[in-house]
Design an enzyme around this catalytic site. Structure first.
Site: not given
Length: 462
Positions: A392-395, A398
């Site tokens: 996902d975009e968060c991963g 990060r």
């Protein structure tokens, strides 16, 4: 987190805390379209080291060899092979080992009968019969406070009889750096004389720089801020110093984080057995096995820290957070010596040392820095493929925010920091700033200190 097959029946977890900081450069440059391809690329990088008989009688040669093996297995995933007689007594402090062969094995070095053709080869000691077998072929050499490499074809080396240990560690770090840069396409790497005098780093001609003293006193009371890439390099170098009574040494170890698989790629005292442990406790176990005494501070820096009268007043900084660095002088230390490393796939070879008190304060240098609100992930194929695989975009953000790094850069920076302490303890010059890159170490800038710490007496021993 997603898990991908990287070939040879091995799987790699892909998230910000798992991907090698070294392999990440191939993702960020766009040369590897997938994480698996990045690992395969770095598995093609390997190193040979040919050692002479000096490793049986010289602590400095042993420290240099173990530094090379420790660094190389993290940066060159194809491994490091050592040619020469290793079944000799261990002459340097290394917890859990009594033979040099045991220490090499523990650090994942592999014994070999001959230098592998076509592989970068490092020559340590009188092993000249190995010259020319590898490509390139470099002599790793050191004397007093000087350390570096010289192409084997030039047929010379330093005396290698009275070197302080940090000079040997520096030589090992530079040697792996040159081999790595050669494999990464730097046309000069491996074909030049590269080195530095830790006593007189301002001298460009490192081979003929003024000799520093070799009978020296050693620091006994230190506060280490940050126990990742730099902090563990400080500990590695301190641990190799020839303390007559290790119990004289008191270390305060400060960090708030736990070790992750990614730490193994850059941090010299991390291995698979320590993953998941608090950094403070893992490093304290290592330091206490070495014979040092430790105290732990498990909070962010500064986190309200104000040192007490009975605590070490000399701090070694190893954090990359500008807000923490701005607070270095707020805790009451008499002297702070710190290093910062370059970031990204093009600047990862850069390093800079600062010491405080200085002509400017840490607050003035970093006080206006603010954390970035968001870090867009690079528009590289690997990130697009990770998104297509389910990250996902968060991963993705990060992972993109994690810094590319290489263990030899931190090891080289650590020798500069430890040498700054040693020079001040042994009557040498104080330096405020060293700004350099391992891409071209000769093009460095040095600022001599104009504000020496008036109460600099951190404690010392022999």
């Amino acid at each position: 987190m997603i898990t991908l097959d990287r070939g040879h029946g091995a799987a790699v977890d892909v998230d910000a805390d798992s991907v090698s900081r070294v392999v990440k450069m191939a993702l960020d440059t766009g040369e590897s379209p997938t994480v698996a391809a990045g690992y395969e690329l770095f598995r093609s990088y390997r190193l040979s080291v040919a050692v002479g008989p000096e490793v049986a009688s010289s602590p400095a040669h042993q420290a240099c060899l173990l530094t090379i093996v420790n660094i190389a297995r993290r940066a060159l995933l194809g491994g490091v092979e050592v040619v020469g007689q290793l079944d000799v007594p261990l002459l340097i402090p290394f917890p859990g080992c009594s033979r040099l062969s045991e220490a090499v094995d523990l650090l994942a070095g592999r014994p070999a009968r001959e230098v592998r053709p076509g592989v970068p080869n490092l020559i340590l000691g009188d092993a000249e019969d190995a010259a020319g077998r590898g490509s390139p072929s470099l002599v790793v050499t050191f004397e007093d406070w000087r350390g570096g490499v010289i192409p084997a074809s030039e047929g010379r080396r330093l005396g290698e009889t009275t070197a302080i240990i940090p000079a040997a560690v520096l030589a090992g770090a530079i040697a792996v750096s040159e081999a790595f840069q050669h494999l990464r396409g730097n046309p000069m790497a491996g074909r030049r004389s590269v080195g530095l005098s830790l006593w007189s780093p301002e001298h460009r001609d490192w081979e003929d720089a003024p000799a520093g003293p070799v009978s020296i006193v050693l620091p006994s009371r230190l506060w280490l801020i940050g126990l990742g890439h730099l902090g563990q390099a400080y500990l590695w170098t301190l641990g190799l110093l020839p303390y007559r009574s290790p119990d004289d040494v008191e270390l305060v170890l400060q960090d708030f984080d736990r070790l992750t698989p990614a730490n193994d790629s850059t941090s010299l005292l991390t291995d698979s057995s320590s993953i998941g442990q608090p950094k403070t406790r893992a490093m304290a176990r290592w330091a206490e096995d070495r014979g040092f005494r430790t105290r732990l501070v498990e909070r962010v820096f500064p986190g309200g820290v104000a040192i007490a009268d009975d605590e070490p007043r000399l701090a070694l900084g190893g954090v990359d957070n500008p807000q923490a660095r701005a607070a270095y002088e707020d805790a009451g230390f008499d002297c702070i010596i710190e290093a910062g490393l370059g970031a990204g796939p093009t600047e990862y070879l850069a390093l800079r040392l600062h010491s405080f008190p200085a002509s400017t304060t840490a607050r003035a240098k970093w006080g206006d820095a603010t954390a970035s609100a968001s870090v867009p992930h690079p528009r590289a194929r690997a990130y697009d493929n990770l998104a297509a695989s389910g990250m996902d975009e968060c991963g993705l953000v990060r992972l993109a925010s994690r810094t590319v790094g290489a263990p030899f850069v931190g090891a080289a920076a650590a020798t500069l920091v430890i040498a700054e302490v040693l020079r001040r303890l042994n009557g040498g010059p104080s330096i405020e700033v060293i700004d350099m890159t391992l891409r071209d170490p000769a093009a460095r800038s040095i600022v001599l200190a104009s504000h020496a710490a008036s109460r600099f007496n951190p404690g010392y021993t022999v």
